[in-house]
Design an enzyme around this catalytic site. Structure first.
Site, mmCIF file in Angstrom:
data_model
loop_
_atom_site.group_PDB
_atom_site.id
_atom_site.type_symbol
_atom_site.label_atom_id
_atom_site.label_comp_id
_atom_site.label_asym_id
_atom_site.label_seq_id
_atom_site.Cartn_x
_atom_site.Cartn_y
_atom_site.Cartn_z
ATOM 1 N N ASN A 131 0.873 -1.182 0.000
ATOM 2 C CA ASN A 131 0.000 0.000 0.000
ATOM 3 C C ASN A 131 0.907 1.227 0.000
ATOM 4 O OD1 ASN A 131 -1.838 2.015 0.423
ATOM 5 N ND2 ASN A 131 -2.167 1.547 2.597
ATOM 6 N N LYS A 163 0.069 4.232 -0.361
ATOM 7 C CA LYS A 163 -0.619 5.441 0.130
ATOM 8 C C LYS A 163 -0.454 6.581 -0.883
ATOM 9 C CE LYS A 163 0.386 3.776 4.719
ATOM 10 N NZ LYS A 163 -0.017 3.918 6.100
ATOM 11 N N HIS A 184 -9.513 1.146 4.493
ATOM 12 C CA HIS A 184 -8.264 1.347 5.242
ATOM 13 C C HIS A 184 -8.534 2.324 6.395
ATOM 14 C CE1 HIS A 184 -4.181 2.657 6.162
ATOM 15 N NE2 HIS A 184 -3.775 1.533 5.596
ATOM 16 N N GLU A 237 -7.014 4.806 7.409
ATOM 17 C CA GLU A 237 -6.841 6.225 7.060
ATOM 18 C C GLU A 237 -8.085 6.761 6.348
ATOM 19 O OE1 GLU A 237 -3.061 5.693 5.121
ATOM 20 O OE2 GLU A 237 -2.183 5.220 7.065
ATOM 21 N N GLU A 274 -5.585 -4.757 10.636
ATOM 22 C CA GLU A 274 -4.606 -3.678 10.797
ATOM 23 C C GLU A 274 -4.894 -2.920 12.094
ATOM 24 O OE1 GLU A 274 -2.570 -2.777 6.856
ATOM 25 O OE2 GLU A 274 -4.124 -1.296 7.141
ATOM 26 N N GLY A 318 2.162 2.666 10.637
ATOM 27 C CA GLY A 318 3.070 3.793 10.466
ATOM 28 C C GLY A 318 3.718 4.271 11.760
ATOM 29 N N SER A 336 3.248 -1.815 10.396
ATOM 30 C CA SER A 336 4.700 -1.768 10.562
ATOM 31 C C SER A 336 5.388 -3.100 10.257
ATOM 32 C CB SER A 336 5.059 -1.274 11.967
ATOM 33 O OG SER A 336 4.589 0.058 12.149
#
Ligand code: PEP
Length: 250
Positions: A10, A12, A96, A98, A168, A174, A214
């Site tokens: 991904n 991003k 996701h 985000e 996740e 991150g 991560s």
């Protein structure tokens, strides 16, 4: 039937088309003839076509990071599953964290997207996971059950084969903080148990549940050799071809 692991990058909102093409050129030789895992690169929309062109014939698939649920219409700024399919996209990351956090996506909107992806032959990689406060309050399982039920609402067992779930934990995305293989396995067990209730044991046994948060070359092996972990969704460490190559070749 053993579940074939899937490892997805991904990217991003990183990489111009030239950078995405350069990545693909450098990455493909690192995974030539790699059969063990399904590999998917998920660039931003503007780089999908160049990555598809560069990866054609390599066995590496290309996914979108999002999509809208309608086929077409007055939805300024959105991209439909029909459009993605037409250029050769095969997968779509949906929900996701985000997107949940910054773009107000909910289990309900994600569920609509998931149904649209299935309808158009795109494999959804649908994300679930708790935030730190929920984990600390002992609510992880509750959140995972709610999200799993929400994103899979109305799905029939006969439609479920292409669905991939990515666990996740938001506190691990991150942040450099990874869930231990045990934490991830436990969460995957909770998700798989709920999939079994919703769609039956056979579907649950064959559904791939990825871990994301991560993942790096240094921890990929410990995570991916867990029985319950069927691959990875990789953010930061997928931006560099050498690093992502090491993860795929753990
Ligand atoms: C992600 O973006 O899905 C992700 C897991 O990011 P990172 O690997 O950087 O934590």
């Amino acid at each position: 039937m053993p579940r074939k692991p899937l490892i997805a990058a991904n990217w991003k909102m990183y990489k111009t088309p030239v950078q995405a093409q350069e990545f693909t050129k450098n990455f493909l030789p690192l995974v030539a003839n790699h059969e063990r895992d399904e590999i998917v690169l998920c660039p931003s929309f503007t780089s999908l076509s160049v990555v598809i062109a560069a990866a054609t014939g390599s066995g590496v698939a290309v996914g979108a990071q999002n999509m809208y649920s309608a086929d077409e219409g007055a939805f300024t700024g959105e991209t439909s599953p029909v459009m993605l399919k037409a250029i050769g996209v095969t997968h779509a990351i949906l929900g996701h964290s985000e997107r949940r956090q910054y773009f107000a996506e909910t289990d309900e909107t994600i569920n609509k997207k998931l149904k649209a992806a299935l309808q158009h032959g795109l494999a959804p990689i649908v994300c679930v996971g708790e935030v730190l406060a929920e984990r600390e309050a002992g609510k992880t399982n509750e959140v995972l059950l709610r999200q799993t039920r929400g994103v899979l609402a109305g799905i029939e067992a006969t439609q479920a084969a292409p669905i991939v779930i990515a666990y996740e934990p938001v506190w691990a995305i991150g942040t450099g903080r990874t869930a231990t293989p045990q934490i991830a396995s436990e969460a995957h067990g909770v998700i798989r148990g709920e999939v079994a209730k919703l769609l039956g044991g056979t579907v649950a046994e064959s559904m791939r549940i990825l871990y994301g948060g991560s993942v790096k070359p240094e921890n990929a092996s410990a995570l991916m050799t867990e029985e319950e972990i069927d691959g990875a969704l990789v953010g930061g460490a997928s931006l560099d071809p050498q690093s992502f190559g090491k993860i795929v070749n753990y």
